[in-house]
Design a protein around this motif. Structure first.
Motif, PDB file in Angstrom:
ATOM      1  N   ALA A 355       0.849  -1.192   0.000  1.00 57.31           N
ATOM      2  CA  ALA A 355       0.000   0.000   0.000  1.00 57.31           C
ATOM      3  C   ALA A 355       0.883   1.240   0.000  1.00 57.31           C
ATOM      4  O   ALA A 355       1.962   1.250   0.592  1.00 57.31           O
ATOM      5  N   THR A 356       0.426   2.261  -0.697  1.00 59.15           N
ATOM      6  CA  THR A 356       1.078   3.560  -0.661  1.00 59.15           C
ATOM      7  C   THR A 356      -0.019   4.623  -0.684  1.00 59.15           C
ATOM      8  O   THR A 356      -1.215   4.286  -0.730  1.00 59.15           O
ATOM      9  N   VAL A 357       0.377   5.885  -0.626  1.00 57.83           N
ATOM     10  CA  VAL A 357      -0.622   6.952  -0.582  1.00 57.83           C
ATOM     11  C   VAL A 357      -0.229   8.083  -1.517  1.00 57.83           C
ATOM     12  O   VAL A 357       0.946   8.303  -1.811  1.00 57.83           O
ATOM     13  N   THR A 358      -1.253   8.778  -1.996  1.00 56.40           N
ATOM     14  CA  THR A 358      -1.067  10.098  -2.583  1.00 56.40           C
ATOM     15  C   THR A 358      -1.683  11.087  -1.587  1.00 56.40           C
ATOM     16  O   THR A 358      -2.128  10.698  -0.502  1.00 56.40           O
ATOM     17  N   ARG A 359      -1.743  12.328  -1.962  1.00 55.94           N
ATOM     18  CA  ARG A 359      -2.339  13.301  -1.046  1.00 55.94           C
ATOM     19  C   ARG A 359      -3.822  13.018  -0.805  1.00 55.94           C
ATOM     20  O   ARG A 359      -4.360  13.354   0.259  1.00 55.94           O
ATOM     21  N   THR A 360      -4.468  12.344  -1.752  1.00 54.13           N
ATOM     22  CA  THR A 360      -5.924  12.154  -1.652  1.00 54.13           C
ATOM     23  C   THR A 360      -6.368  10.700  -1.562  1.00 54.13           C
ATOM     24  O   THR A 360      -7.514  10.446  -1.174  1.00 54.13           O
ATOM     25  N   HIS A 361      -5.503   9.746  -1.905  1.00 55.53           N
ATOM     26  CA  HIS A 361      -5.963   8.367  -2.018  1.00 55.53           C
ATOM     27  C   HIS A 361      -4.967   7.356  -1.436  1.00 55.53           C
ATOM     28  O   HIS A 361      -3.748   7.589  -1.433  1.00 55.53           O
ATOM     29  N   LEU A 362      -5.513   6.255  -0.995  1.00 57.21           N
ATOM     30  CA  LEU A 362      -4.753   5.053  -0.665  1.00 57.21           C
ATOM     31  C   LEU A 362      -4.717   4.177  -1.916  1.00 57.21           C
ATOM     32  O   LEU A 362      -5.749   3.973  -2.564  1.00 57.21           O
ATOM     33  N   VAL A 363      -3.547   3.677  -2.257  1.00 61.72           N
ATOM     34  CA  VAL A 363      -3.375   2.831  -3.435  1.00 61.72           C
ATOM     35  C   VAL A 363      -2.895   1.461  -2.971  1.00 61.72           C
ATOM     36  O   VAL A 363      -1.853   1.349  -2.313  1.00 61.72           O
ATOM     37  N   LEU A 364      -3.642   0.421  -3.299  1.00 57.98           N
ATOM     38  CA  LEU A 364      -3.362  -0.937  -2.851  1.00 57.98           C
ATOM     39  C   LEU A 364      -2.889  -1.809  -4.003  1.00 57.98           C
ATOM     40  O   LEU A 364      -3.370  -1.681  -5.136  1.00 57.98           O
ATOM     41  N   SER A 365      -1.973  -2.706  -3.699  1.00 56.86           N
ATOM     42  CA  SER A 365      -1.614  -3.784  -4.609  1.00 56.86           C
ATOM     43  C   SER A 365      -2.111  -5.076  -3.988  1.00 56.86           C
ATOM     44  O   SER A 365      -1.730  -5.414  -2.870  1.00 56.86           O
ATOM     45  N   VAL A 366      -3.004  -5.782  -4.698  1.00 53.27           N
ATOM     46  CA  VAL A 366      -3.586  -7.008  -4.171  1.00 53.27           C
ATOM     47  C   VAL A 366      -3.485  -8.109  -5.219  1.00 53.27           C
ATOM     48  O   VAL A 366      -3.324  -7.849  -6.411  1.00 53.27           O
ATOM     49  N   ARG A 367      -3.591  -9.348  -4.749  1.00 55.50           N
ATOM     50  CA  ARG A 367      -3.560 -10.505  -5.645  1.00 55.50           C
ATOM     51  C   ARG A 367      -4.792 -11.357  -5.372  1.00 55.50           C
ATOM     52  O   ARG A 367      -5.024 -11.789  -4.242  1.00 55.50           O
TER      53      ARG A 367
END
Length: 731
Positions: A355-367
């Protein structure tokens, strides 16, 4: 000339000298006759490798036209003069490009504009291969840097926030020891600062006064994070952190919001984070969750409503990992007293990989269902009843890979890469607020490639214990299902590494010769979640090897492949796999291509002074202290389980300067195989004398390496000619 005819004309290899050497552990003594080959500087050893290369060339000389044909096909299908899609960082668009006839990439940038319109400001400039880019600045030309050097590889690039300085590291031996240099991008001059013997990973501090980098110890384990202050002697570089546990590796990154240095210490089973406030580095490091808690986690800082938090991707009571939100102050408390808020709950069917973030969103890597994908979630309301639901881009293929390529903190878009077995790499921009995809580029395949000419599908092979093993089967669409086709089966199966769907121009050369190409997603990899990995490590490692053999058996009875025309290929830990399966079932394979193969794993792991050995204990177990692990490993380690059977033709391909799997492992293995086999098939050793773990440097050199490996396999299964296309496809 047929493959069988070629075998009858080969010369005899020169037998390797035997010098008995005893190794005793847990009451067991093993006599090793070829350990003398570990003396890398020995003139006898160098001469032995040269003789082996000459023998290999003689044995495979008849394959030269096929190698040249495959190399030519790769080159003809590749857009040699090409550019990546520019990615924005602060005031510049950064990209790389390649030019026809040149081995290495060129790192470039052009100035960005700030108009106040986010859509316009984050839309990359249109760049066209072969056409000059207005305002282009060449930062690094790998072809210039590589001139007169036997090997060239970049280990890292970092640009200061203001865009004035570039830090880069280069390796000129293939041993993954890099020299760090600093370039003034305004003048083009190199600064006098030069730091030798650095490892992968480097980053500028936000103020541009320091460069952080990693250092390896004598066993090639990354164990230090250091800081070089520009303009000061290297001898004064500060050790920010040092890890003394030989079973743990160390790395670092700058947080997404550019406020913290995140130092990771860990292994495959647990980890620890030390964090440094980059605005006040004098305060020193703070520990989040101690390694003593035995939690495997990643951490990313973020600010919500003005308060500091950390986003944890962790396996606490969550085998497949989950995501929790934790206020920064909670880490000062005992773990049992900390308040963690679930953001992404655990799911037995979904592996959360990061998981990482931008100023507005959480971004997930999932399988999920073996497939890696990206999901996004607004930060607004995170961890509260108002939290949104993760969404993901919609793609229309069954077998694909979607990765996060870039997520600048202030950007309203994230950059995604997309590929499949049939779709050349694409670059998308995903607009976070709208959930829309913008296609920025699809890699061109020259020569009239049509994905409709090929098929990629999922098969399931039953393992001996009843487990179903996912297979990715790629073939020409017009192949008949009559059991007559040749096949090549590939796998890795270790370290929770997944062999994800990806397009390969080189693979087209095999498919067009009628070869059914199969990727076996065997246990030990990560394709089916954490349990899939755990079922193929330590005292369950043999599942990896029997899964591959069972997948081969299935392939030979599937109707698509002739059981007598199957080759196998794998590299590194996948090379260990090749050695293990050819000992288990030599009769199932016409040929084995073992690339930089880890075939003498027990000898290596028994010596913690050897490169990376101690780090392997969490994968294979510790045979030094545990007699059960020693016994179990000795039952499958390829070098020690060579037996008097008729082995198929085997090619062991290695590099003299490889620091991950030393050349000595395949060298010893080939000598032992030749001494023991009862068959007549050739067993060859090919050593790249100037290469590293990835082989020779330069894209044309890599294409030739691929062509060599593919020609060896294709020749063995009798698939040397390109098939004429049928007017009707058989699916």
């Amino acid at each position: 000339m047929t493959a069988d005819a070629a075998v009858t004309e080969i010369p005899l290899p020169t037998p390797a000298r035997k010098v008995p050497s005893e190794r005793t552990h847990h009451g067991d003594t093993f006599i090793d006759h070829y350990e003398w080959m570990r003396e890398k500087e020995s003139p006898e050893l160098i001469e032995h490798l040269k003789r082996e290369n000459a023998y290999t060339e003689a044995v495979t000389r008849s394959q030269e036209p096929l190698r040249e044909a495959i190399f030519g096909e790769i080159r003809d299908r590749t857009q040699e003069t090409d550019l990546s899609v520019p990615a924005r960082k602060k005031g510049w668009w950064y990209y790389s490009r390649t030019e026809e006839g040149k081995q290495y990439g060129i790192q470039c940038r052009v100035a960005a504009e700030d108009t106040g319109d986010p859509t316009r400001d984050w839309t990359p400039p249109v760049v066209v291969p072969g056409q000059p880019v207005p305002g282009e600045q060449v930062m690094l030309d790998g072809n210039v840097l590589a001139e007169g050097k036997p090997f060239f590889s970049l280990g890292g690039l970092s640009v200061t926030e203001d865009g004035t300085l570039l830090a880069y590291s280069e390796d000129n031996a293939g041993d993954e020891r890099f020299t760090l240099r600093i370039k003034n991008l305004e003048t083009g001059d190199l600064l006098p600062d030069a730091v030798p013997n650095v490892f992968y990973g480097l980053a500028f501090s936000p103020d541009g006064t320091r460069v952080y980098y990693t250092v390896v110890d004598d066993s090639w384990r990354p164990y230090q994070v250091r800081a070089h202050t520009l303009g000061t002697p290297v001898e004064q570089d500060a050790v920010v952190f040092q890890e003394d546990d030989v079973a743990l590796w160390t790395g670092f990154e700058i947080s997404a919001d550019r406020t913290q240095l995140l130092i990771t210490i860990g292994c495959s089973e647990y980890s620890e984070y030390r964090v440094l406030d980059l605005a006040a580095p004098e305060r020193g490091l703070t520990t989040l969750l101690s390694r003593d808690e035995r939690i495997l986690y990643d951490a990313e800082p973020l600010t919500l409503d003005g308060a500091p938090y950390y986003l944890l991707t962790h396996d606490r009571d969550a085998k497949n990992s989950m995501v929790s939100l934790v206020a920064a102050g909670e880490f000062a408390k005992p773990l049992a007293d900390q308040a963690w808020t679930t953001v992404v709950p655990h799911d037995d069917a979904v592996r959360v990989e990061g998981a990482t973030v931008t100023r507005t969103h959480l971004v997930l890597s999932v399988r999920k269902d073996t497939i890696e994908r990206v999901q996004v979630l607004p930060l607004a309301g995170l961890g509260t009843p108002a939290q949104g639901v993760p969404t993901e881009p919609d793609f229309d293929e069954e077998l694909f890979t979607s990765n996060l390529a870039n997520a600048e903190f202030d950007s309203p878009i994230i950059r995604l890469s997309y590929t499949s077995y049939l779709t050349p790499p694409r670059v998308y921009d995903y607009v976070l607020e709208e959930g829309s995809l913008e296609l920025r580029k699809e890699t061109e395949v020259r020569g009239g490639y049509d994905p409709a000419d090929y098929v990629a599908e999922r098969h399931w092979a039953p393992a001996t214990d009843g487990t179903l093993i996912p297979l990715s089967v790629i073939r020409r669409a017009d192949l008949p299902r009559d059991g007559s086709n040749p096949g090549l089966i590939y796998a890795y199966g270790s370290y929770e590494v997944s062999m994800d769907p990806a397009f390969s121009i080189a693979r087209l050369s095999l498919l067009d010769r009628g070869i059914v190409f199969v990727v076996a997603h065997i246990r030990g990899g990560g394709e089916m979640g954490r349990s899939w990995y755990e079922q193929g490590k330590k005292l369950a490692k043999k599942n990896t090897f029997t899964d591959f053999v069972d997948a081969t058996t299935y392939l030979g009875t599937s109707g698509w492949v002739d059981a007598g025309r199957i080759a196998a290929m794998g590299g590194s830990a996948g090379g260990l796999l090749m050695g293990a399966v050819v000992n288990l079932a030599p009769e199932k394979y016409r040929a084995i291509v073992a690339q930089v193969p880890f075939v003498d794993a027990l000898t290596t792991i028994l010596d913690p002074e050897l490169p990376l050995s101690a780090l392997e204990w969490e994968e294979w177990g510790n045979p030094i202290t545990d007699p059960e692990v020693y016994r179990y490993m000795k039952e499958y380690t390829p070098y020690e389980t060579v037996r008097p059977v008729a082995y198929p033709r085997i090619a062991a391909v290695t590099s003299f300067n490889d620091t991950r799997v030393l050349y000595v492992e395949p060298a010893k293995w080939v000598a032992q195989l030749r001494e023991t086999t009862t068959g007549t098939e050739p067993i060859v050793l090919k050593t790249e004398m100037d290469g590293g773990h990835g082989g020779a440097s330069g894209r044309y050199s890599r294409w030739r390496d691929i062509a060599w490996d593919y020609a060896f396999a294709a020749d063995a299964v009798g698939a040397t000619a390109v098939l004429a296309r049928s007017t009707s496809s058989v699916g």
